[in-house]
Motif scaffolding. Structure first.
Motif, PDB file in Angstrom:
ATOM      1  N   ARG A 247       0.832  -1.212   0.000  1.00 25.91           N
ATOM      2  CA  ARG A 247       0.000   0.000   0.000  1.00 25.91           C
ATOM      3  C   ARG A 247       0.863   1.257   0.000  1.00 25.91           C
ATOM      4  NH1 ARG A 247      -2.077   0.737   5.571  1.00 25.91           N
ATOM      5  NH2 ARG A 247       0.070   1.500   5.715  1.00 25.91           N
ATOM      6  N   ASP A 248       1.881   1.285   0.877  1.00 20.95           N
ATOM      7  CA  ASP A 248       2.728   2.471   0.971  1.00 20.95           C
ATOM      8  C   ASP A 248       3.504   2.705  -0.323  1.00 20.95           C
ATOM      9  OD1 ASP A 248       1.834   2.816   3.539  1.00 20.95           O
ATOM     10  OD2 ASP A 248       3.584   1.899   4.486  1.00 20.95           O
ATOM     11  N   ALA A 249       3.993   1.613  -0.932  1.00 19.08           N
ATOM     12  CA  ALA A 249       4.733   1.764  -2.189  1.00 19.08           C
ATOM     13  C   ALA A 249       3.817   2.248  -3.306  1.00 19.08           C
ATOM     14  CB  ALA A 249       5.388   0.439  -2.572  1.00 19.08           C
ATOM     15  N   ALA A 250       2.582   1.737  -3.336  1.00 19.94           N
ATOM     16  CA  ALA A 250       1.644   2.133  -4.386  1.00 19.94           C
ATOM     17  C   ALA A 250       1.219   3.595  -4.238  1.00 19.94           C
ATOM     18  CB  ALA A 250       0.409   1.229  -4.357  1.00 19.94           C
ATOM     19  N   HIS A 251       0.947   4.010  -2.996  1.00 19.88           N
ATOM     20  CA  HIS A 251       0.461   5.369  -2.774  1.00 19.88           C
ATOM     21  C   HIS A 251       1.587   6.393  -2.785  1.00 19.88           C
ATOM     22  CE1 HIS A 251      -3.441   3.815  -0.640  1.00 19.88           C
ATOM     23  NE2 HIS A 251      -3.359   3.498  -1.911  1.00 19.88           N
ATOM     24  N   GLY A 252       2.740   6.013  -2.221  1.00 20.56           N
ATOM     25  CA  GLY A 252       3.816   6.982  -2.073  1.00 20.56           C
ATOM     26  C   GLY A 252       4.719   7.090  -3.284  1.00 20.56           C
ATOM     27  N   ALA A 257       4.932   0.087  -8.301  1.00 22.32           N
ATOM     28  CA  ALA A 257       5.981  -0.096  -7.301  1.00 22.32           C
ATOM     29  C   ALA A 257       5.598  -1.155  -6.271  1.00 22.32           C
ATOM     30  CB  ALA A 257       6.270   1.230  -6.591  1.00 22.32           C
ATOM     31  N   ALA A 258       4.300  -1.410  -6.091  1.00 18.42           N
ATOM     32  CA  ALA A 258       3.869  -2.349  -5.050  1.00 18.42           C
ATOM     33  C   ALA A 258       4.367  -3.771  -5.307  1.00 18.42           C
ATOM     34  CB  ALA A 258       2.352  -2.311  -4.915  1.00 18.42           C
ATOM     35  N   PRO A 259       4.036  -4.400  -6.460  1.00 17.12           N
ATOM     36  CA  PRO A 259       4.528  -5.767  -6.659  1.00 17.12           C
ATOM     37  C   PRO A 259       6.042  -5.849  -6.790  1.00 17.12           C
ATOM     38  CG  PRO A 259       3.483  -4.960  -8.659  1.00 17.12           C
ATOM     39  CD  PRO A 259       3.181  -3.969  -7.575  1.00 17.12           C
ATOM     40  N   ALA A 290       9.680   4.195   1.456  1.00 18.45           N
ATOM     41  CA  ALA A 290       8.473   4.664   0.773  1.00 18.45           C
ATOM     42  C   ALA A 290       7.904   5.894   1.464  1.00 18.45           C
ATOM     43  CB  ALA A 290       7.436   3.534   0.723  1.00 18.45           C
ATOM     44  N   ASN A 291       7.954   5.904   2.801  1.00 20.06           N
ATOM     45  CA  ASN A 291       7.449   7.067   3.536  1.00 20.06           C
ATOM     46  C   ASN A 291       8.312   8.293   3.281  1.00 20.06           C
ATOM     47  OD1 ASN A 291       5.322   5.626   4.634  1.00 20.06           O
ATOM     48  ND2 ASN A 291       6.430   5.086   6.503  1.00 20.06           N
ATOM     49  N   ARG A 292       9.641   8.117   3.245  1.00 22.95           N
ATOM     50  CA  ARG A 292      10.515   9.254   2.948  1.00 22.95           C
ATOM     51  C   ARG A 292      10.254   9.778   1.540  1.00 22.95           C
ATOM     52  NH1 ARG A 292      14.470   5.798   5.224  1.00 22.95           N
ATOM     53  NH2 ARG A 292      15.525   5.550   3.213  1.00 22.95           N
ATOM     54  N   TRP A 293      10.051   8.857   0.604  1.00 25.89           N
ATOM     55  CA  TRP A 293       9.762   9.234  -0.780  1.00 25.89           C
ATOM     56  C   TRP A 293       8.493  10.079  -0.843  1.00 25.89           C
ATOM     57  CZ3 TRP A 293      12.424   6.985  -5.201  1.00 25.89           C
ATOM     58  CH2 TRP A 293      11.879   7.351  -6.441  1.00 25.89           C
ATOM     59  N   ALA A 294       7.451   9.610  -0.120  1.00 22.23           N
ATOM     60  CA  ALA A 294       6.171  10.322  -0.135  1.00 22.23           C
ATOM     61  C   ALA A 294       6.298  11.685   0.530  1.00 22.23           C
ATOM     62  CB  ALA A 294       5.111   9.484   0.579  1.00 22.23           C
ATOM     63  N   GLU A 295       7.083  11.776   1.608  1.00 23.23           N
ATOM     64  CA  GLU A 295       7.264  13.061   2.288  1.00 23.23           C
ATOM     65  C   GLU A 295       7.948  14.083   1.381  1.00 23.23           C
ATOM     66  OE1 GLU A 295       9.446  12.057   5.743  1.00 23.23           O
ATOM     67  OE2 GLU A 295       7.743  11.071   6.738  1.00 23.23           O
ATOM     68  N   GLU A 296       8.969  13.630   0.641  1.00 22.45           N
ATOM     69  CA  GLU A 296       9.650  14.546  -0.278  1.00 22.45           C
ATOM     70  C   GLU A 296       8.705  15.025  -1.364  1.00 22.45           C
ATOM     71  OE1 GLU A 296      13.128  12.793  -1.885  1.00 22.45           O
ATOM     72  OE2 GLU A 296      14.074  12.457   0.063  1.00 22.45           O
ATOM     73  N   ASP A 297       7.889  14.144  -1.876  1.00 23.68           N
ATOM     74  CA  ASP A 297       6.951  14.498  -2.929  1.00 23.68           C
ATOM     75  C   ASP A 297       5.947  15.518  -2.410  1.00 23.68           C
ATOM     76  OD1 ASP A 297       5.937  14.037  -5.638  1.00 23.68           O
ATOM     77  OD2 ASP A 297       4.190  13.153  -4.657  1.00 23.68           O
TER      78      ASP A 297
END
Length: 319
Positions: A247-252, A257-259, A290-297
């Motif tokens: 979920r985090d990879a798909a959303h962030g 990226a999820a599979p 994934a969380n760091r990636w999403a935060e930067e975005d």
């Protein structure tokens, strides 16, 4: 046909070996050589439920056994087993049990039929844990109608050998004798479990079992269990961790990226030792990334606020 009742929810995959079962040294005997007349003579142990033969599902439930003996003609199985054959072939359950016990060395033996689609390691553990401290000769399940199911049970091996020897001496052998001739002479404890004792005697039973594993709340666990058997993986992991990672990879990051991320986590875990802790650690690192990636975005997408809240002065030609 055995009445079906849905099982209580649980958090581990069906068929996964239970740690409690491993704590008790036991052997398993699986009777898989019946004629299956109510299935029109079909090879019942090979009938697939959830993509896996019924026999393989039962073997997964008793994977903690020190020795697993299957009384039937040899066939490919997902787990290694010892093969035995009753004399004469088709001589009935007592003759089959007698043949299987010849390969048993543990003080406790789990006796199972090969047509139990919902049996799992927790049930095997419960049978053994109930048998071990008590004085009974065996512990068996009862079905939804309260009937004894002596082929979903744990027994003390010496008690079985004692009664088999007595029956053989009295009748000149065990072939053709009903199983109740043995169980009727034993001191048995009973556990009610309509789900684990559900057996597939008819095509209606097969259809019921196949429908159940596709119900919401069961299908994912069943699928993971089937994949592990197909790939020869004996690993019990927290599927919730992997789903959260996907979920985090798909959303962030992006949906593909999820599979790909879960595949890379599995590969990294295998290189790190391949146990459940290795999976959890690799997943933790990937989730953090994934969380760091999403935060930067999110930061890049936010408009920059002017410093001090003052309006910028207009630029003059002088600069």
């Amino acid at each position: 046909m055995t009445e079906y009742q849905p099982p209580a929810a649980h958090g581990t995959t069906p068929g996964a070996p239970d740690d409690a079962a491993h704590a008790v040294a036991y052997d398993a005997v699986v009777l898989a050589g019946g004629a299956a007349r109510r299935l029109g003579g079909a090879d019942k142990p090979a009938v697939r439920v959830g993509g896996r033969p019924l026999l393989d599902r039962v073997l997964a439930a008793c994977a903690g056994a020190r020795t697993t003996v299957v009384v039937a003609g040899p066939r490919p199985t997902a787990r290694p087993v010892t093969w035995a054959r009753e004399d004469p072939p088709g001589g009935g359950p007592l003759a089959a049990l007698d043949a299987g016990l010849r390969h048993v060395t543990a003080e406790h033996v789990v006796l199972l039929s090969a047509d139990l689609p919902f049996l799992d390691g927790r049930t095997v553990a419960a049978l053994l844990d109930t048998l071990r401290p008590g004085a009974a000769d065996g512990v068996l399940l009862t079905d939804s109608d309260g009937r004894d199911q002596p082929l979903v049970a744990a027994y003390r091996t010496p008690a079985l050998r004692r009664e088999l020897a007595a029956l053989s001496a009295a009748h000149g052998g065990t072939a053709g004798l009903p199983l109740r001739r043995l169980t009727g002479a034993l001191d048995l404890h009973r556990i009610s479990d309509p789900v684990a004792s559900f057996d597939c005697d008819t095509w209606d039973d097969i259809a019921t079992a196949r429908a159940r594993i596709r119900e919401h709340g069961h299908v994912l666990d069943e699928w993971i269990s089937a994949v592990k058997d197909e790939l020869g993986i004996d690993l019990d992991v927290d599927t919730g961790v992997l789903l959260d990672l996907a979920r985090d990879a798909a959303h962030g990051v992006a949906r593909p990226a999820a599979p790909l991320t879960t595949f890379l986590v599995g590969y990294a875990a295998a290189r790190a030792g391949g146990d459940a802790d290795a999976v959890a650690e690799a997943a933790r690192k990937a989730v953090a990334l994934a969380n760091r990636w999403a935060e930067e975005d999110a930061q890049d997408a936010a408009p920059a606020a002017p410093s001090g809240g003052a309006e910028p002065e207009p630029r003059t030609d002088a600069g």
